[in-house]
Structure formats: structure tokens, C-alpha cells
Design a protein around this motif. Sequence first.
Motif, PDB file in Angstrom:
ATOM      1  N   LYS A   1       0.579  -1.649  -0.364  1.00 61.23           N
ATOM      2  CA  LYS A   1       0.449   0.391   0.237  1.00 61.23           C
ATOM      3  C   LYS A   1       1.091   1.303  -0.180  1.00 61.23           C
ATOM      4  CE  LYS A   1      -4.439  -1.984   2.506  1.00 61.23           C
ATOM      5  NZ  LYS A   1      -4.988  -2.354   3.578  1.00 61.23           N
ATOM      6  N   GLY A   2       2.369   1.059   0.236  1.00 62.63           N
ATOM      7  CA  GLY A   2       2.972   2.220  -0.276  1.00 62.63           C
ATOM      8  C   GLY A   2       3.087   2.470   1.926  1.00 62.63           C
ATOM      9  N   LYS A   3       2.982   2.127   2.480  1.00 61.70           N
ATOM     10  CA  LYS A   3       3.663   2.427   3.598  1.00 61.70           C
ATOM     11  C   LYS A   3       4.519   2.213   4.594  1.00 61.70           C
ATOM     12  CE  LYS A   3      -1.494   3.189   5.268  1.00 61.70           C
ATOM     13  NZ  LYS A   3      -2.973   2.671   6.184  1.00 61.70           N
TER      14      LYS A   3
ATOM     15  N   LYS B   1       3.355   5.629   8.019  1.00 55.16           N
ATOM     16  CA  LYS B   1       2.663   6.337   6.901  1.00 55.16           C
ATOM     17  C   LYS B   1       2.480   5.848   5.483  1.00 55.16           C
ATOM     18  CE  LYS B   1       2.962  10.002  10.517  1.00 55.16           C
ATOM     19  NZ  LYS B   1       3.232  11.184  11.050  1.00 55.16           N
ATOM     20  N   ASN B   2       2.132   6.823   4.726  1.00 53.82           N
ATOM     21  CA  ASN B   2       1.995   6.116   3.317  1.00 53.82           C
ATOM     22  C   ASN B   2       3.661   7.490   2.444  1.00 53.82           C
ATOM     23  OD1 ASN B   2       1.312   7.322  -0.320  1.00 53.82           O
ATOM     24  ND2 ASN B   2      -0.065   5.779   0.453  1.00 53.82           N
ATOM     25  N   LEU B   3       4.348   6.998   2.144  1.00 56.10           N
ATOM     26  CA  LEU B   3       5.609   7.829   1.719  1.00 56.10           C
ATOM     27  C   LEU B   3       5.456   9.186   0.838  1.00 56.10           C
ATOM     28  CD1 LEU B   3       9.130   6.365   0.502  1.00 56.10           C
ATOM     29  CD2 LEU B   3       7.418   7.665  -1.149  1.00 56.10           C
ATOM     30  N   LEU B   4       4.519   8.682   0.081  1.00 56.80           N
ATOM     31  CA  LEU B   4       4.334  10.251  -0.663  1.00 56.80           C
ATOM     32  C   LEU B   4       3.013  11.113   0.496  1.00 56.80           C
ATOM     33  CD1 LEU B   4       2.568   8.583  -3.877  1.00 56.80           C
ATOM     34  CD2 LEU B   4       5.435   9.977  -3.301  1.00 56.80           C
ATOM     35  N   ASP B   5       3.194  10.651   1.393  1.00 55.51           N
ATOM     36  CA  ASP B   5       2.717  11.793   2.539  1.00 55.51           C
ATOM     37  C   ASP B   5       3.731  12.557   3.079  1.00 55.51           C
ATOM     38  OD1 ASP B   5      -0.272  11.639   1.530  1.00 55.51           O
ATOM     39  OD2 ASP B   5      -0.248  10.047   2.516  1.00 55.51           O
ATOM     40  N   VAL B   6       4.731  11.472   3.413  1.00 58.31           N
ATOM     41  CA  VAL B   6       5.903  12.268   4.056  1.00 58.31           C
ATOM     42  C   VAL B   6       6.603  13.092   3.069  1.00 58.31           C
ATOM     43  CG1 VAL B   6       7.363  11.501   5.511  1.00 58.31           C
ATOM     44  CG2 VAL B   6       5.150  10.317   5.869  1.00 58.31           C
ATOM     45  N   PHE B   7       7.013  12.429   2.288  1.00 57.20           N
ATOM     46  CA  PHE B   7       8.001  13.325   1.370  1.00 57.20           C
ATOM     47  C   PHE B   7       7.953  14.267   0.004  1.00 57.20           C
ATOM     48  CE2 PHE B   7       9.913   9.892   3.391  1.00 57.20           C
ATOM     49  CZ  PHE B   7      10.953  10.163   4.153  1.00 57.20           C
TER      50      PHE B   7
END
Length: 467
Positions: A36-38, A60-66
Motif C-alpha cells: 500500500k506504499g506505507k 505512513k504513506n511515503l508520498l504523504d511524508v516526502f
Amino acid sequence: MGQHDTKHIQSLTRMNQLYERLLNEVDVGIHVINEKGKTIIYNEKMMEIESMTSEDVLDKNLLDVFRFGESQNSTLVKALKTGKTAKNVKQTYFNNKGKEITTINHSFPITEAGNITGAIEIAKDVTHLERVIKENVLNKQNTKFTFDQIIGQSELMQTVVDESKRATRTPSSVLVVGETGTGKELFAQSIHNGSNRSGAPFISQNCAAIPDSLMESLLFGTKKGAFTGAIDRPGLFEQADGGTLLLDEINSLEPSLQAKLLRVIQDKSIRRVGDMKDKEVDVRIIATINEDPVDAVANNRLRKDLYYRLSVVTLFIPPLRDRKEDILLLTQSFIDKYNALFNMDVRGISEEVKPLLQKHDWPGNVRELEHTIEGTMNLIMGEEVITIQNLPGRFRNRYQVDEEPFTQREKEDIPESPKTLREKMTEVEKFYVQQVLANNDNNISRAAKILGISRQSLQYRLKKFSL
């Protein structure tokens, strides 16, 4: 639960602890995401590289953090979506605080029974190296000093300017000797701008500012595959091809790199780290050193063979205490500079300030004088002339005298300002060298033998003392 099951659980617990220890001991960043990308694994090195904590990233979803640029996608997410492995891919992105990060990544998918269930990324940090290279590339556009901007009417300064101008005619190496703050880079830039290389790059690198582990790659470049994360990258020599490379504080370079530098100067070619081929380069080397080069050689801070190669032309920049007749000129130039920067209109300094500036020893040289004037102009409140009261506290406390006038007799009884230990030692050394030379009919070889120093060391002192 049986005894066998308990032992099995204990064994798994120990293995998990071991794996966690290994993950946090390796010197590469490791980041694992699920389908799921987490993020499910995020080791300590990755936290260091990205300036993040595990709480910021885990689950956390990687694309929400970086945040990634429009032209770049996450190499880790790409491995998850495409199922393809990517090696030695450079990626620049931003953490949740907006800090720029640059890594070299090895990314690959995790597959189970033919299905992609996650992805792993192994990252090598090159953020610092990228920043250094960017700064040095900018130096090509920031070569602003010429001989016309060197301020000094003293005989010592005029002599070194004349020698520097003569050095513009050839591509020979130059060694600039001078204490910190005397303006060594100003001379290096002036030589470059006065030469036929003025249209080519001028790149400056302080050898003390970069860790030894990065310095070789920075100077000579890297070949893709030379080590984990290595990519094809030109070093400073290739970037300066056709121009000038200034190596500041050359005595800070480790001996093994000094040996490689010597080979480059002699062969006029470089070999990238990990490469098997040499590449010709046409670079003029200007090096600076902030101590007596003879002492640096004697104390193994500068290789003797490199010293001989660099000192084809040697320039000795005098300290400010030896050219005090230039202090007032420099002071006015700094006043003019900060008038423009601070939108002020200070005309100059009062008569009572002049002897205070000339009395000071200026251990920080011209740089210290500039900082003093800058600090003074920050304290001014509308005055047109700098007075004693405007000077920084260290000056007022050290030099300001009782305002009550002295009688003539009292003035005669006041001793001269005592010399510093360095001034007195220099004075004694100069006198003794003169005396030994005179007693030996100015024969340098005999005088050097009597003094117990090499002929070269004596010649250095003759030039230093203008004998």
C-alpha cells in the motif's frame, strides 16, 4: 503452548533483535514499504540522511511524508508499481520540513508467490557532496577581484602586487603564503583574471572544509560502479579545465591525496575514482598556506616534493602589522563599502581614532579590520565621523586613555607600547639573520649552515624580511 513452541518464539525474537541491530549498524539507509506504499522498515541511517524520526515515517504513506519534483518520482514507489529493479539512481527530494536531500538509490520489489508485496530501497547519502559541487560551480561566476582592487601603498604590498602581475604571464603553479585574513584568495583571483585564462573557470576549494573521505572524489571525480552509489561525475579538476583551481589551506590535505595531486600536476592528467583511464586536463594550480611552508614540510603537513612543485612562484602576503601605513586606506575603503550596504553617509574617522587603529596588532589582519569597521558602523547613530565612542568595546577598553591631558614631563616618562611576543621574536630573528649574513659576506650557503637551517629556509626568511 508447548516447550518446543516457546523455544521457537524465543529463537524468532532473538533473530528479530539481531536483524534490527544489523539494520541500524549498516552505513546505508534502508527504507521498506508494503504493497500500500506505507513504510514498514526505516533504519537509523535513513533517519540521519533524511533528518526524520521513525515516528515521522513509520506506518505512513511515503508520498504523504516526502515531496518529489515534477520531473522525478519516488524510486521506491516506482519499484513497487513496476516490479523493476533500479541501481545507482540519483534522486533529489524534500522531507516534510522542506530540507533538500540527494541520495544514490538501489531499489527493488519484494515478490511473494509472483505478487509484489512491497519494495526495498538502499540509499547512500550524497547531499553534502552535491552541495559542495554546486557551490564550486557557482564560484565560476563569482571571480570578481582584480589587481585594481588590491589596496595598499606600502612598499611590501607594492612588491607582492608587482610579483603577482608577472605571474599572470605563465601557467606555472603559484604558492600564496600568508596568515589568515591577509587576502590570499584576492591575489589568486587577480592572477586568474589578469591571465589569458580569465574567460575560463576559476574554482576555489578549501581543503580543510571537506572530510578526507569525500575529498578525493571531489577533486578527481568518480566512475559509475566504483563503489556503492558511485555515478559518473566530473571532479573539480575537470570542471576547472582550461582555467584555474585554487586549493586553499593545502597543508590540510592528507599526505596520500597530496601525492595524487603531485601526479596530476606533473602528468597534467587525472583519473576518476574507480576508472582505469586517464583524462588530460589543462588546469593552473594556485595553492595557499597559512603558515611558513618550511615549517609545514618539517612537520609533515606538506610533502616536500609537492612543495617544490607548487612553489614555482611563491608570493608572501605581508600581515597587516607589517604594513601599518595601509591601515587608514583600508579603513576608508571599508567605510565606503558599508556606506553603500547600510545606506549610510559616514565620511571617515576622527583624528583620535587613527592612532588607535595603527597601534593595534591586528592578529586577524585585513579581515579583522573589516569586521571592526562593520561592527563600528552598526553602532553609529547618525554621526558623520567615527569617534572612539563608536568603536567596539574591546577597542575602547584596551586603548582609550584618560582624557585628562598629560604634562610634557609625564608624556616623556610614558614608555612606548610594549611589543607582542611575536613582534619581538620576529625582530630578533631578522636582526640575527642580518648579522650572520654580514659576517659571511652575504654567502647564503655558509650563513644557512651557521644558522642550522637549510639554504631554502634561509632564502624564505630573506624574502619574508625583505632583506
